[in-house]
Scaffold this motif. Structure first.
Motif, PDB file in Angstrom:
ATOM      1  N   GLU A 212     -21.034  -1.162   1.975  1.00 35.73           N
ATOM      2  CA  GLU A 212     -19.818  -0.558   2.541  1.00 35.73           C
ATOM      3  C   GLU A 212     -18.783  -1.640   2.862  1.00 35.73           C
ATOM      4  N   LEU A 213     -19.238  -2.805   3.318  1.00 38.13           N
ATOM      5  CA  LEU A 213     -18.328  -3.916   3.618  1.00 38.13           C
ATOM      6  C   LEU A 213     -17.608  -4.363   2.351  1.00 38.13           C
ATOM      7  N   ILE A 214     -18.352  -4.558   1.288  1.00 42.84           N
ATOM      8  CA  ILE A 214     -17.745  -5.014   0.029  1.00 42.84           C
ATOM      9  C   ILE A 214     -16.744  -3.987  -0.487  1.00 42.84           C
ATOM     10  N   VAL A 215     -17.141  -2.720  -0.490  1.00 37.86           N
ATOM     11  CA  VAL A 215     -16.247  -1.649  -0.964  1.00 37.86           C
ATOM     12  C   VAL A 215     -14.991  -1.592  -0.094  1.00 37.86           C
ATOM     13  N   SER A 216     -15.169  -1.656   1.228  1.00 42.22           N
ATOM     14  CA  SER A 216     -14.034  -1.577   2.151  1.00 42.22           C
ATOM     15  C   SER A 216     -13.083  -2.753   1.970  1.00 42.22           C
ATOM     16  N   LEU A 217     -13.628  -3.954   1.842  1.00 40.45           N
ATOM     17  CA  LEU A 217     -12.784  -5.137   1.635  1.00 40.45           C
ATOM     18  C   LEU A 217     -11.951  -4.990   0.369  1.00 40.45           C
ATOM     19  N   ILE A 218     -12.594  -4.635  -0.718  1.00 39.46           N
ATOM     20  CA  ILE A 218     -11.879  -4.523  -1.997  1.00 39.46           C
ATOM     21  C   ILE A 218     -10.777  -3.477  -1.913  1.00 39.46           C
ATOM     22  N   ILE A 219     -11.115  -2.286  -1.438  1.00 38.06           N
ATOM     23  CA  ILE A 219     -10.135  -1.197  -1.438  1.00 38.06           C
ATOM     24  C   ILE A 219      -8.996  -1.476  -0.453  1.00 38.06           C
ATOM     25  N   ILE A 220      -9.319  -1.890   0.761  1.00 36.83           N
ATOM     26  CA  ILE A 220      -8.250  -2.125   1.739  1.00 36.83           C
ATOM     27  C   ILE A 220      -7.346  -3.265   1.292  1.00 36.83           C
ATOM     28  N   LEU A 221      -7.916  -4.333   0.776  1.00 34.84           N
ATOM     29  CA  LEU A 221      -7.075  -5.447   0.320  1.00 34.84           C
ATOM     30  C   LEU A 221      -6.178  -5.030  -0.849  1.00 34.84           C
ATOM     31  N   LEU A 222      -6.662  -4.127  -1.695  1.00 37.10           N
ATOM     32  CA  LEU A 222      -5.848  -3.649  -2.816  1.00 37.10           C
ATOM     33  C   LEU A 222      -4.714  -2.722  -2.368  1.00 37.10           C
ATOM     34  N   ILE A 223      -4.966  -1.902  -1.362  1.00 33.38           N
ATOM     35  CA  ILE A 223      -3.950  -0.914  -0.975  1.00 33.38           C
ATOM     36  C   ILE A 223      -3.118  -1.342   0.236  1.00 33.38           C
ATOM     37  N   TRP A 224      -3.393  -2.504   0.815  1.00 27.65           N
ATOM     38  CA  TRP A 224      -2.724  -2.888   2.057  1.00 27.65           C
ATOM     39  C   TRP A 224      -1.208  -2.992   1.899  1.00 27.65           C
ATOM     40  N   LYS A 225      -0.724  -3.581   0.810  1.00 34.99           N
ATOM     41  CA  LYS A 225       0.726  -3.748   0.653  1.00 34.99           C
ATOM     42  C   LYS A 225       1.448  -2.393   0.669  1.00 34.99           C
ATOM     43  N   PRO A 226       0.992  -1.393  -0.091  1.00 37.25           N
ATOM     44  CA  PRO A 226       1.650  -0.081   0.014  1.00 37.25           C
ATOM     45  C   PRO A 226       1.509   0.548   1.410  1.00 37.25           C
ATOM     46  N   VAL A 227       0.376   0.321   2.072  1.00 34.40           N
ATOM     47  CA  VAL A 227       0.169   0.873   3.412  1.00 34.40           C
ATOM     48  C   VAL A 227       1.196   0.300   4.388  1.00 34.40           C
ATOM     49  N   THR A 228       1.525  -0.964   4.240  1.00 32.69           N
ATOM     50  CA  THR A 228       2.487  -1.590   5.162  1.00 32.69           C
ATOM     51  C   THR A 228       3.891  -1.013   5.003  1.00 32.69           C
ATOM     52  N   LYS A 229       4.144  -0.366   3.905  1.00 31.74           N
ATOM     53  CA  LYS A 229       5.468   0.233   3.686  1.00 31.74           C
ATOM     54  C   LYS A 229       5.617   1.593   4.361  1.00 31.74           C
ATOM     55  N   ILE A 230       4.523   2.146   4.862  1.00 27.93           N
ATOM     56  CA  ILE A 230       4.579   3.411   5.584  1.00 27.93           C
ATOM     57  C   ILE A 230       5.199   3.124   6.943  1.00 27.93           C
ATOM     58  N   PRO A 231       6.324   3.739   7.246  1.00 22.68           N
ATOM     59  CA  PRO A 231       7.006   3.399   8.506  1.00 22.68           C
ATOM     60  C   PRO A 231       6.279   3.930   9.736  1.00 22.68           C
ATOM     61  N   LYS A 232       6.347   3.121  10.776  1.00 21.85           N
ATOM     62  CA  LYS A 232       5.891   3.538  12.100  1.00 21.85           C
ATOM     63  C   LYS A 232       7.149   3.689  12.943  1.00 21.85           C
ATOM     64  N   PRO A 233       7.146   4.586  13.892  1.00 26.45           N
ATOM     65  CA  PRO A 233       8.332   4.731  14.732  1.00 26.45           C
ATOM     66  C   PRO A 233       8.598   3.454  15.508  1.00 26.45           C
ATOM     67  N   ILE A 234       9.864   3.170  15.712  1.00 31.15           N
ATOM     68  CA  ILE A 234      10.269   2.007  16.473  1.00 31.15           C
ATOM     69  C   ILE A 234      10.389   2.423  17.939  1.00 31.15           C
ATOM     70  N   LYS A 235       9.858   1.556  18.812  1.00 28.85           N
ATOM     71  CA  LYS A 235       9.963   1.848  20.243  1.00 28.85           C
ATOM     72  C   LYS A 235      11.423   1.816  20.647  1.00 28.85           C
ATOM     73  N   SER A 236      11.820   2.843  21.346  1.00 27.50           N
ATOM     74  CA  SER A 236      13.195   2.866  21.840  1.00 27.50           C
ATOM     75  C   SER A 236      13.225   2.346  23.268  1.00 27.50           C
ATOM     76  N   SER A 237      14.393   1.936  23.703  1.00 30.84           N
ATOM     77  CA  SER A 237      14.511   1.389  25.058  1.00 30.84           C
ATOM     78  C   SER A 237      14.540   2.505  26.095  1.00 30.84           C
ATOM     79  N   THR A 238      14.732   3.747  25.655  1.00 26.73           N
ATOM     80  CA  THR A 238      14.704   4.873  26.594  1.00 26.73           C
ATOM     81  C   THR A 238      13.413   5.637  26.411  1.00 26.73           C
ATOM     82  N   ASN A 239      12.880   6.135  27.490  1.00 28.65           N
ATOM     83  CA  ASN A 239      11.629   6.899  27.403  1.00 28.65           C
ATOM     84  C   ASN A 239      11.867   8.355  27.575  1.00 28.65           C
TER      85      ASN A 239
END
Length: 185
Positions: free
Chosen positions: A158-185
């Motif tokens: 599972e470690l080997i499979v996870s390393l290979i797959i996550i390392l291959l897909i990480w760049k596209p995953v980083t392009k998925i936007p996360k909300p930016i914290k706003s200064s108002t709550n």
């Protein structure tokens, strides 16, 4: 955190738990006394942790662990339940350790270290459970060695499979936007 971040975190966590659960049903190999090589079922939890952080990853991993117990319960003792389900799968959140230094970009080395720590954490939880609660399966073999070999047989793959797959897909995953914290709550 503002409501937008909370909502996105909860929604993404739920989707990742659902995806991990579906992937866990696709078994390449199933060990005789529990544990299996799956189609990368830990990957969604580790990606979530890497994106949102270690504490959030531990929480989502623990929820996933409880769901795994509900779907295929194996209960011997309350401590065994904790070690084999919420603790073991919660430790997959250790992949989020790479998220601590948010100013630094995550590279493949730090991501690989996070994945290794996450699966090592899960391995240690199962190792302890095996030594304490399932030592009788070891027969004449040392229970520590038996539990190491047993749990390592599927978690290593599972470690080997996870390393290979996550390392291959990480760049596209980083392009998925996360909300930016706003200064108002």
């Amino acid at each position: 955190m503002n409501k937008m971040i909370n909502t996105k975190l909860i929604a993404e966590g739920g989707v990742m738990i659902g995806l991990a659960t579906l992937l866990s049903l696709i078994k390449v190999y199933e060990a005789p006394f529990g544990g299996s090589v799956t189609a990368g079922s830990m990957i969604p939890i580790m990606i979530f942790a890497a994106r949102w952080g270690m504490l959030q990853g531990i929480l989502v991993g623990s929820i996933y662990g409880v769901l795994q117990f509900i779907l295929k319960p194996y209960f011997y003792h309350p401590v065994q339940f904790l070690l084999d389900y919420p603790i073991a799968f919660g430790l997959l959140g250790l992949a989020g350790i790479i998220n601590i230094k948010k100013k630094n970009k995550v590279n493949h080395l730090t991501l690989g270290i996070g994945i290794l720590l996450a699966i090592l954490g899960r391995f240690i939880a199962h190792l302890l459970s095996g030594v304490v609660f399932f030592y009788e399966y070891a027969g004449d073999m040392n229970p520590w060695l038996y539990s190491t070999l047993y749990n390592g047989s599927y978690l290593g793959i599972e470690l080997i499979v996870s390393l290979i797959i996550i390392l291959l897909i990480w760049k596209p995953v980083t392009k998925i936007p996360k909300p930016i914290k706003s200064s108002t709550n």
